[in-house]
Design a protein around this motif. Structure first.
Motif, mmCIF file in Angstrom:
data_model
loop_
_atom_site.group_PDB
_atom_site.id
_atom_site.type_symbol
_atom_site.label_atom_id
_atom_site.label_comp_id
_atom_site.label_asym_id
_atom_site.label_seq_id
_atom_site.Cartn_x
_atom_site.Cartn_y
_atom_site.Cartn_z
ATOM 1 N N ARG A 38 1.036 -1.227 -0.082
ATOM 2 C CA ARG A 38 0.048 -0.053 0.026
ATOM 3 C C ARG A 38 0.925 1.239 -0.028
ATOM 4 O O ARG A 38 1.864 1.184 0.507
ATOM 5 C CB ARG A 38 -1.020 0.100 1.279
ATOM 6 N N GLN A 39 0.362 2.296 -0.452
ATOM 7 C CA GLN A 39 1.017 3.394 -0.580
ATOM 8 C C GLN A 39 0.094 4.639 -0.183
ATOM 9 O O GLN A 39 -0.873 5.024 -1.011
ATOM 10 C CB GLN A 39 1.742 3.803 -1.775
ATOM 11 N N GLN A 43 3.824 9.020 1.061
ATOM 12 C CA GLN A 43 4.585 8.070 1.820
ATOM 13 C C GLN A 43 5.175 7.293 0.775
ATOM 14 O O GLN A 43 4.694 7.081 -0.492
ATOM 15 C CB GLN A 43 3.803 7.496 2.907
ATOM 16 N N GLU A 44 6.031 6.448 1.314
ATOM 17 C CA GLU A 44 6.701 5.291 0.323
ATOM 18 C C GLU A 44 5.826 4.134 0.455
ATOM 19 O O GLU A 44 4.966 3.779 1.403
ATOM 20 C CB GLU A 44 8.156 4.902 0.896
ATOM 21 N N ARG A 45 5.912 3.368 -0.353
ATOM 22 C CA ARG A 45 5.069 1.929 -0.896
ATOM 23 C C ARG A 45 5.683 1.138 0.670
ATOM 24 O O ARG A 45 6.659 0.991 0.812
ATOM 25 C CB ARG A 45 5.331 1.165 -2.060
ATOM 26 N N GLU A 46 4.661 0.659 1.094
ATOM 27 C CA GLU A 46 4.766 -0.445 2.238
ATOM 28 C C GLU A 46 4.163 -1.904 2.181
ATOM 29 O O GLU A 46 3.342 -1.825 1.493
ATOM 30 C CB GLU A 46 3.872 0.237 3.476
ATOM 31 N N ALA A 90 -5.048 4.394 1.851
ATOM 32 C CA ALA A 90 -3.954 4.255 0.793
ATOM 33 C C ALA A 90 -4.274 3.690 -0.469
ATOM 34 O O ALA A 90 -5.547 3.240 -0.652
ATOM 35 C CB ALA A 90 -2.827 3.361 1.479
ATOM 36 N N TYR A 92 -4.017 0.410 -2.607
ATOM 37 C CA TYR A 92 -3.392 -0.802 -2.161
ATOM 38 C C TYR A 92 -3.273 -1.714 -3.632
ATOM 39 O O TYR A 92 -3.894 -1.808 -4.536
ATOM 40 C CB TYR A 92 -4.507 -1.717 -1.660
ATOM 41 N N TYR A 93 -1.786 -2.155 -3.514
ATOM 42 C CA TYR A 93 -1.409 -2.804 -4.765
ATOM 43 C C TYR A 93 -1.302 -4.292 -4.572
ATOM 44 O O TYR A 93 -0.813 -4.756 -3.607
ATOM 45 C CB TYR A 93 -0.016 -2.327 -5.030
#
Length: 119
Positions: A38-39, A43-46, A90, A92-93
């Motif tokens: 998620r991003q 913010q950076e992708r988490e 966020a 979500y990927y």
């Protein structure tokens, strides 16, 4: 051509639940590990969660343990999110990892689905 298509996002209130889906096509889905990231804005992708090829092993980011559950079936991977918090807001990927076990190096990404949690 590998394609990953996420769905299930939306605008929900804090405390609600959502189930995100990722439909995979192209390649041999059943042989590959899958992950969710998620991003949030700015913010950076988490890393959120991963699952191995058989579904027998899962892993979660520290910030979501106990509330998120990843699962899979033929051609689909899911992310069940319970007790949503505003900080879960966020994009979500879905991502496809290497064969069999997740190593943190996704090879393919979906386009993302937006989750927005209101307080």
């Amino acid at each position: 051509q590998v394609q990953l298509v996420e769905s299930g996002g939306g605008l929900v209130q804090a405390g609600a639940s959502l189930r995100l889906s990722c439909a995979a096509s192209g390649g041999t889905f059943s042989s590959y590990s899958m992950g969710w990231f998620r991003q949030a804005p700015g913010q950076e992708r988490e890393f959120v969660a991963s699952i191995n090829w058989s579904g027998s092993y899962t892993a979660y980011g520290d910030s979501v343990k106990g509330r998120f559950t990843v699962s899979r079936d033929n051609g689909n991977v899911y992310l069940q999110i319970n007790s949503l918090k505003p900080e879960d807001t966020a994009v979500y990927y879905c991502a496809r990892g290497p064969r069999y076990s997740w190593s943190g190096n996704p090879l393919y990404w979906g386009q993302g689905t937006q989750v927005t949690v209101s307080s």
